[in-house]
Design a protein around this motif. Structure first.
Motif, PDB file in Angstrom:
ATOM      1  N   GLY A  66     -25.265  51.316  -4.798  1.00 49.00           N
ATOM      2  CA  GLY A  66     -23.888  50.470  -5.280  1.00 49.00           C
ATOM      3  C   GLY A  66     -24.264  49.174  -6.017  1.00 49.00           C
ATOM      4  N   SER A  67     -23.217  48.813  -6.720  1.00 50.49           N
ATOM      5  CA  SER A  67     -23.262  47.757  -7.501  1.00 50.49           C
ATOM      6  C   SER A  67     -22.277  46.636  -7.282  1.00 50.49           C
ATOM      7  N   ASP A  68     -21.075  46.852  -7.232  1.00 51.33           N
ATOM      8  CA  ASP A  68     -19.919  46.024  -6.988  1.00 51.33           C
ATOM      9  C   ASP A  68     -19.883  45.871  -5.606  1.00 51.33           C
ATOM     10  N   PHE A  69     -19.154  44.421  -5.150  1.00 44.74           N
ATOM     11  CA  PHE A  69     -18.857  44.265  -3.916  1.00 44.74           C
ATOM     12  C   PHE A  69     -17.805  42.984  -3.883  1.00 44.74           C
ATOM     13  N   ALA A  70     -17.230  42.655  -2.670  1.00 43.47           N
ATOM     14  CA  ALA A  70     -16.653  41.398  -2.469  1.00 43.47           C
ATOM     15  C   ALA A  70     -16.718  41.113  -0.843  1.00 43.47           C
ATOM     16  N   GLY A  71     -16.594  40.015  -0.733  1.00 40.65           N
ATOM     17  CA  GLY A  71     -16.705  39.598   0.801  1.00 40.65           C
ATOM     18  C   GLY A  71     -16.736  38.266   0.817  1.00 40.65           C
ATOM     19  N   VAL A  72     -17.454  37.590   2.032  1.00 34.59           N
ATOM     20  CA  VAL A  72     -17.345  35.900   2.417  1.00 34.59           C
ATOM     21  C   VAL A  72     -18.850  35.730   2.432  1.00 34.59           C
ATOM     22  N   VAL A  73     -18.938  34.535   1.810  1.00 35.70           N
ATOM     23  CA  VAL A  73     -20.414  33.600   2.004  1.00 35.70           C
ATOM     24  C   VAL A  73     -20.343  33.047   3.337  1.00 35.70           C
ATOM     25  N   ASP A  74     -21.491  33.602   3.928  1.00 36.76           N
ATOM     26  CA  ASP A  74     -21.840  33.493   5.744  1.00 36.76           C
ATOM     27  C   ASP A  74     -22.765  32.514   5.914  1.00 36.76           C
ATOM     28  N   GLU A  75     -23.884  32.517   4.844  1.00 39.57           N
ATOM     29  CA  GLU A  75     -24.930  31.581   4.882  1.00 39.57           C
ATOM     30  C   GLU A  75     -25.292  31.128   3.802  1.00 39.57           C
ATOM     31  N   VAL A  76     -25.817  29.940   3.769  1.00 37.35           N
ATOM     32  CA  VAL A  76     -26.061  29.485   2.460  1.00 37.35           C
ATOM     33  C   VAL A  76     -27.456  28.532   2.563  1.00 37.35           C
ATOM     34  N   GLY A  77     -28.311  28.666   1.717  1.00 32.66           N
ATOM     35  CA  GLY A  77     -29.930  28.243   1.634  1.00 32.66           C
ATOM     36  C   GLY A  77     -29.614  26.787   1.477  1.00 32.66           C
ATOM     37  N   ALA A  78     -30.709  26.012   1.851  1.00 35.07           N
ATOM     38  CA  ALA A  78     -30.825  24.807   1.785  1.00 35.07           C
ATOM     39  C   ALA A  78     -30.434  24.021   0.513  1.00 35.07           C
ATOM     40  N   GLU A  79     -31.188  24.828  -0.621  1.00 38.20           N
ATOM     41  CA  GLU A  79     -31.186  24.524  -1.928  1.00 38.20           C
ATOM     42  C   GLU A  79     -30.056  25.285  -2.984  1.00 38.20           C
ATOM     43  N   ALA A  80     -29.450  26.065  -2.165  1.00 38.91           N
ATOM     44  CA  ALA A  80     -28.474  26.764  -3.148  1.00 38.91           C
ATOM     45  C   ALA A  80     -26.911  25.935  -3.477  1.00 38.91           C
ATOM     46  N   VAL A  81     -26.713  26.369  -4.802  1.00 38.07           N
ATOM     47  CA  VAL A  81     -25.833  25.516  -5.496  1.00 38.07           C
ATOM     48  C   VAL A  81     -24.451  26.376  -5.539  1.00 38.07           C
ATOM     49  N   GLY A  82     -23.238  26.036  -5.698  1.00 39.73           N
ATOM     50  CA  GLY A  82     -22.111  26.473  -6.373  1.00 39.73           C
ATOM     51  C   GLY A  82     -21.334  27.381  -5.160  1.00 39.73           C
ATOM     52  N   PHE A  83     -21.819  27.249  -4.143  1.00 40.87           N
ATOM     53  CA  PHE A  83     -20.857  28.171  -2.879  1.00 40.87           C
ATOM     54  C   PHE A  83     -21.122  27.554  -1.777  1.00 40.87           C
ATOM     55  N   ALA A  84     -20.236  27.677  -0.963  1.00 41.10           N
ATOM     56  CA  ALA A  84     -20.100  27.018   0.716  1.00 41.10           C
ATOM     57  C   ALA A  84     -19.605  28.228   1.674  1.00 41.10           C
ATOM     58  N   THR A  85     -20.281  28.030   2.744  1.00 40.17           N
ATOM     59  CA  THR A  85     -19.895  28.850   3.724  1.00 40.17           C
ATOM     60  C   THR A  85     -18.357  29.128   3.838  1.00 40.17           C
ATOM     61  N   GLY A  86     -17.932  30.371   4.022  1.00 38.16           N
ATOM     62  CA  GLY A  86     -16.637  30.663   4.205  1.00 38.16           C
ATOM     63  C   GLY A  86     -15.677  30.974   2.689  1.00 38.16           C
ATOM     64  N   ASP A  87     -16.665  30.694   1.718  1.00 39.25           N
ATOM     65  CA  ASP A  87     -15.865  30.970   0.281  1.00 39.25           C
ATOM     66  C   ASP A  87     -15.751  32.446   0.192  1.00 39.25           C
ATOM     67  N   ARG A  88     -14.649  33.044  -0.290  1.00 31.11           N
ATOM     68  CA  ARG A  88     -14.354  34.258  -0.643  1.00 31.11           C
ATOM     69  C   ARG A  88     -14.883  34.593  -2.071  1.00 31.11           C
ATOM     70  N   VAL A  89     -15.819  35.816  -2.209  1.00 33.90           N
ATOM     71  CA  VAL A  89     -16.488  35.812  -3.185  1.00 33.90           C
ATOM     72  C   VAL A  89     -16.558  37.285  -3.888  1.00 33.90           C
ATOM     73  N   TYR A  90     -16.560  37.616  -4.940  1.00 28.97           N
ATOM     74  CA  TYR A  90     -16.936  39.092  -5.438  1.00 28.97           C
ATOM     75  C   TYR A  90     -18.039  39.045  -6.505  1.00 28.97           C
ATOM     76  N   GLY A  91     -18.628  40.384  -6.875  1.00 29.92           N
ATOM     77  CA  GLY A  91     -19.738  40.187  -7.627  1.00 29.92           C
ATOM     78  C   GLY A  91     -20.455  41.427  -7.784  1.00 29.92           C
ATOM     79  N   GLY A  92     -21.576  41.332  -8.323  1.00 23.41           N
ATOM     80  CA  GLY A  92     -22.414  42.624  -8.698  1.00 23.41           C
ATOM     81  C   GLY A  92     -23.863  42.545  -8.112  1.00 23.41           C
ATOM     82  N   ALA A  93     -24.452  43.577  -7.588  1.00 24.94           N
ATOM     83  CA  ALA A  93     -25.739  43.499  -7.169  1.00 24.94           C
ATOM     84  C   ALA A  93     -26.192  45.036  -7.290  1.00 24.94           C
ATOM     85  N   ILE A  94     -26.858  45.198  -8.384  1.00 29.17           N
ATOM     86  CA  ILE A  94     -27.272  46.751  -8.561  1.00 29.17           C
ATOM     87  C   ILE A  94     -28.284  47.206  -7.527  1.00 29.17           C
ATOM     88  N   GLY A  95     -27.824  48.369  -7.192  1.00 26.74           N
ATOM     89  CA  GLY A  95     -28.759  48.903  -5.938  1.00 26.74           C
ATOM     90  C   GLY A  95     -28.879  48.188  -4.560  1.00 26.74           C
TER      91      GLY A  95
END
Length: 306
Positions: A66-95
């Protein structure tokens, strides 16, 4: 443990297995998305069936699906940027999209905030199909006043291509089976039956001619457009099919202009574009879902619920 659809050999839907795997957790620069819905695309089962296509995307066995998805951010790495826990998101991740979780490295151009008013099922259908449709039309130089022939207009990419072309001010003729004619009219297209004699049927509907074409399935529409006198540079085909006729541009989702997906999502949110969901399958029925989609007779998108 978590679940993911995986395959250990190339083949049809029978190779897909829902497996338990260790639950993934993000690296410092990653976020984890708890997936609620995954939209299917023809490229997904083509990658699983064709080793050469899988290689083009850097996918080796064993592989996810699969490639396309939608869901909720539920864990955030200490150096990750742009998103927070609880954010509704969609995007692509091939395979990797048909799974309970997906990890996305940040900063990223493949993960987007889901606009208010768009459900996860719809958001999960947007990336590949929406971007492919946008790129396919852009490659034809589509403009207001054009009469454009869209091949495979009732499919997952076609529903976006038809509506985007209508919004651009074009007259849209869409090839499809007769059973989808009412469906296509509802999207703003004038349906034309595909198959032998297509050129004559197009001439009957548009005696003044067509000015552009995009072929979203096979090569019949592209060849018909050439027969009808459309310049090759005003015809496009999608990248997951056979080689196009000389001079015709081959495009895919990666060719879409910057910001195209966000503009499509805004149009969906405002109601200017509708996304027909042909069927939703639980992840346990992944083989049935892929069989249904691969039959190429669905009107709209197929979604997997997780």
């Amino acid at each position: 443990m978590s679940r993911a659809v995986r395959y250990h050999r190339f083949g049809g839907p029978e190779v897909l297995e829902l497996q338990e795997i260790p639950e993934p957790h993000p690296a410092p620069d990653e976020v984890r998305v708890r997936i609620t819905a995954a939209g299917l695309n023809p490229m997904d089962w083509q990658i699983a069936a064709q080793p050469d296509m899988a290689a083009r995307f850097g996918i080796t066995l064993p592989a996810g699906f699969g490639s396309d998805f939608a869901g909720v951010v539920d864990e955030v790495g200490a150096e990750a940027v742009g998103f927070a826990t609880g954010d509704r998101v969609y995007g692509g991740a091939i395979g990797r999209s048909v799974a309970d979780f997906v990890l996305v490295r940040t900063p990223t151009t493949t993960l987007f905030p889901t606009p208010e008013g768009i459900g996860d099922e719809v958001a999960a259908t947007l990336p590949v199909a929406g971007l492919t449709a946008s790129a396919a039309l852009a490659a034809t130089g589509l403009r207001a006043g054009d009469t454009v022939l869209v091949g495979g207009a009732a499919g997952g990419v076609g529903i976006f291509a038809v509506q985007l072309a209508v919004r651009a001010g074009a007259r849209v003729l869409g090839t499809a089976s007769e059973g989808t004619f009412g469906f296509l009219r509802g999207l703003g297209a004038e349906p034309v039956a595909y198959g032998p004699g297509l050129a004559d049927r197009v001439r009957a509907v548009a005696p003044e001619g067509i000015t552009a074409a995009t072929d979203l399935f096979g090569r019949e529409t592209a060849e018909t457009a050439l027969e009808l006198g459309v310049a090759p540079e005003r015809i496009s085909v999608v990248a997951d099919g056979p080689a196009p006729p000389p001079g015709v541009r081959k495009v895919g989702a990666f060719d879409a202009a910057s910001g195209a997906l966000e503009r499509i999502a805004d149009a969906v949110r405002s109601g200017d574009i509708t996304v027909p969901i042909a069927a939703t399958f639980p992840v346990e029925r992944i083989r049935d879902a892929v069989t249904t989609q691969a039959g190429r007779h669905v009107h709209g998108k197929i979604v997997i619920a997780l």
